[in-house]
Design an enzyme around this catalytic site. Sequence first.
Site, PDB file in Angstrom:
ATOM      1  N   CYS A 176      13.220   6.807  13.430  1.00 36.53           N
ATOM      2  CA  CYS A 176      12.657   6.070  14.565  1.00 36.53           C
ATOM      3  C   CYS A 176      13.706   5.855  15.650  1.00 36.53           C
ATOM      4  O   CYS A 176      13.375   5.527  16.781  1.00 36.53           O
ATOM      5  CB  CYS A 176      12.080   4.742  14.101  1.00 36.53           C
ATOM      6  SG  CYS A 176      13.027   4.023  12.787  1.00 36.53           S
TER       7      CYS A 176
ATOM      8  N   GLY B 258       5.376   3.066  10.970  1.00 38.24           N
ATOM      9  CA  GLY B 258       4.667   4.343  11.043  1.00 38.24           C
ATOM     10  C   GLY B 258       4.255   4.647  12.467  1.00 38.24           C
ATOM     11  O   GLY B 258       4.969   4.317  13.422  1.00 38.24           O
ATOM     12  N   SER B 259       3.078   5.252  12.607  1.00 41.52           N
ATOM     13  CA  SER B 259       2.626   5.706  13.923  1.00 41.52           C
ATOM     14  C   SER B 259       2.096   4.547  14.765  1.00 41.52           C
ATOM     15  O   SER B 259       1.671   3.522  14.238  1.00 41.52           O
ATOM     16  CB  SER B 259       1.517   6.743  13.745  1.00 41.52           C
ATOM     17  OG  SER B 259       0.390   6.125  13.139  1.00 41.52           O
ATOM     18  N   ARG B 260       2.080   4.752  16.072  1.00 44.22           N
ATOM     19  CA  ARG B 260       1.524   3.733  16.965  1.00 44.22           C
ATOM     20  C   ARG B 260       0.035   3.555  16.681  1.00 44.22           C
ATOM     21  O   ARG B 260      -0.474   2.434  16.645  1.00 44.22           O
ATOM     22  CB  ARG B 260       1.725   4.151  18.433  1.00 44.22           C
ATOM     23  CG  ARG B 260       1.445   2.993  19.363  1.00 44.22           C
ATOM     24  CD  ARG B 260       1.442   3.346  20.826  1.00 44.22           C
ATOM     25  NE  ARG B 260       2.599   4.088  21.289  1.00 44.22           N
ATOM     26  CZ  ARG B 260       2.820   4.383  22.570  1.00 44.22           C
ATOM     27  NH1 ARG B 260       1.978   3.963  23.498  1.00 44.22           N
ATOM     28  NH2 ARG B 260       3.857   5.090  22.926  1.00 44.22           N
TER      29      ARG B 260
ATOM     30  N   GLY C  17      -0.333   1.510  13.436  1.00 44.10           N
ATOM     31  CA  GLY C  17       0.078   0.119  13.640  1.00 44.10           C
ATOM     32  C   GLY C  17      -0.953  -0.643  14.463  1.00 44.10           C
ATOM     33  O   GLY C  17      -1.320  -1.783  14.138  1.00 44.10           O
TER      34      GLY C  17
ATOM     35  N   LYS D 277       0.894  -1.166   0.000  1.00 42.80           N
ATOM     36  CA  LYS D 277       0.000   0.000   0.000  1.00 42.80           C
ATOM     37  C   LYS D 277       0.934   1.218   0.000  1.00 42.80           C
ATOM     38  O   LYS D 277       1.704   1.418   0.942  1.00 42.80           O
ATOM     39  CB  LYS D 277      -0.879  -0.067   1.258  1.00 42.80           C
ATOM     40  CG  LYS D 277      -1.314   1.253   1.856  1.00 42.80           C
ATOM     41  CD  LYS D 277      -2.319   1.999   1.017  1.00 42.80           C
ATOM     42  CE  LYS D 277      -2.800   3.261   1.727  1.00 42.80           C
ATOM     43  NZ  LYS D 277      -1.749   4.236   2.053  1.00 42.80           N
TER      44      LYS D 277
ATOM     45  N   GLU E  78       6.380  -1.628  13.245  1.00 39.33           N
ATOM     46  CA  GLU E  78       7.424  -0.881  13.937  1.00 39.33           C
ATOM     47  C   GLU E  78       6.854   0.503  14.170  1.00 39.33           C
ATOM     48  O   GLU E  78       6.486   1.189  13.217  1.00 39.33           O
ATOM     49  CB  GLU E  78       8.676  -0.858  13.048  1.00 39.33           C
ATOM     50  CG  GLU E  78       9.907  -0.402  13.781  1.00 39.33           C
ATOM     51  CD  GLU E  78      10.503   0.792  13.099  1.00 39.33           C
ATOM     52  OE1 GLU E  78      11.071   0.650  12.013  1.00 39.33           O
ATOM     53  OE2 GLU E  78      10.374   1.888  13.671  1.00 39.33           O
TER      54      GLU E  78
END
Length: 528
Positions: free
Chosen positions: A304, A243-245, A248, A186, A267
């Site tokens: 990160c 990406g972001s929490r 995810g 994606k 991650e």
Amino acid sequence: MTTDIQGMMTIGGTPVKGADGVTYAHAALTGEALAPAFGCASADDVERACTLAADAFDAYRALSDERRAAFLEAIAQALIDLGPALTERAHLETALPMARLEGERMRTVNQLKLFAAVVRDGRWHGAIIDPALPQRAPLPRPDLRLRRIGLGPVAVFGASNFPLAFSVAGGDTASALAAGCPVIVKAHPAHLGTSELVGHAIARAARETGMPDGVFSLLIGEGTAVGEALVRHPEIQAVGFTGSRQGGLALQRIAQARPEPIPVYAEMSSINPVVLLPAALETRGEQIASEYADSIVLGTGQFCTNPGIVLALEGAALDAFCAKASQAISAKAATTMLTPNIHAAYCRGVDRLSALADVTTLANGREAAGAFDAVPALLRTDARAFLAEAEMQEEIFGPSSLIVACRDLDELRTVLRRMSGQLTATVHLDEADHEHARALLPTLERKAGRVLFNAFPTGVEVSHAMVHGGPFPATSDTRTTSVGATAIDRFLRPVCYQSVPDTLLPDALKQANPLDIWRLYDGDLKRD
Ligand code: NAP
């Protein structure tokens, strides 16, 4: 190779213009929409990509290690063949410097080559043979043979901050393809044109090396619908995400709610504590302070592994360190962030943190010139306040860092113990600090995927021993890594063959070892 950007996806090797609305790439510097419009994937496009991937799975995983390795190397070559068009477009979309993007292209190429070498080496099969013991009493042992096979089609969500190395042909894609899994990416909306170029390059490599059609697809969509549909699709067997929490965890919830739940290797967020032990702080504080400031602003802090927290003992040496780091940060320029949303989140994060009682702003970088420039920020608090305020542990994605002054080493260790999971934990030490470091190591090991000494965590080597993972919330699965050769393990599962006739066994397990690979044979590692 064509380097025209036409707003196309790639479905099973064919360029396709999505017909479910349009979306645009944007220039990171100005926020302006860039031509052409990208067509968005419909539900039928998602269905077709998933069905083709499922159809390709058995044919792809049955190919020899050599064929699969050659495919990965062809992708690497196709990325090189894209020439300056690739980095020029990535620069326009991300504002990352050209030199950094060229470095990232070579990192991506080398990552693909590393996985080609891993596949050729053959140890990835994990072959284990326990030969039959027909005479064993009281019960005979049957012939048991284990190897690992790919999980099935994998959905990959690329990262905004590494448009090449963690995106369409990045680590998740390379490791999943190496494991014999077809991949559907994606595209990240922050670099659609870059994604199209790379997607077509992978399709070309697949054609040239005779891969089955559905081995790779690239889908584009605005909003979360395409990504959600992909994770829900019954043919998808695993997900790779950076990406972001929030993102995810949303994908993990979808994956767990499926009738057949699947693993999500996400991650997410990390603040990467850096511990300055007393002797190092005393003798080298100034030098460490200037390296620290450089590390904070590297890539506009959009790593990160950015050093978000520094822990040290209060006193004159820490005050001198803060003064030097403040001086260095004040001289740092404000630089453009990847997207307006990421810029807004950074500004909110710094405002929120600096407004907290017991947090002092030590320094800000130079004034912003562009609309989406991030001004570097250095802040200070003490351990008592840090322990009382959960918000201080939240990742601020961008060029900021918080120094936490601790009364003594016990308090410093308590802060580390209370911290959530991290990608990295760093210690700066001199020889006189070794005993303190020894006492901290068990805590650091429990908290982080990578423990490093006398360096800064930005910069993740792609190698056999690298771990880019860690306990939650650094990742959703603490047992794995998304960088390095062992990233392939996430997309493999073991199968045991009991009393299967030799001619029906996969080559990796045949008695004569036709692949000439290392195998654990009756408990001993052998290659004969
Ligand atoms: P993101 O918002 O998590 O998006 C990453 C990818 O996941 C995008 O393709 C996004 O697609 C998709 N996605 C997110 N939520 C989804 C959902 N609920 N359903 C389906 N798809 C979903 O990350 P980002 O845009 O790269 O950056 C936003 C923030 O993430 C940053 O400010 C930073 O805090 C954090 N971040 C962390 C790291 C890290 O390595 N720790 C790296 C990058 C970003 P759409 O946008 O099209 O929905």
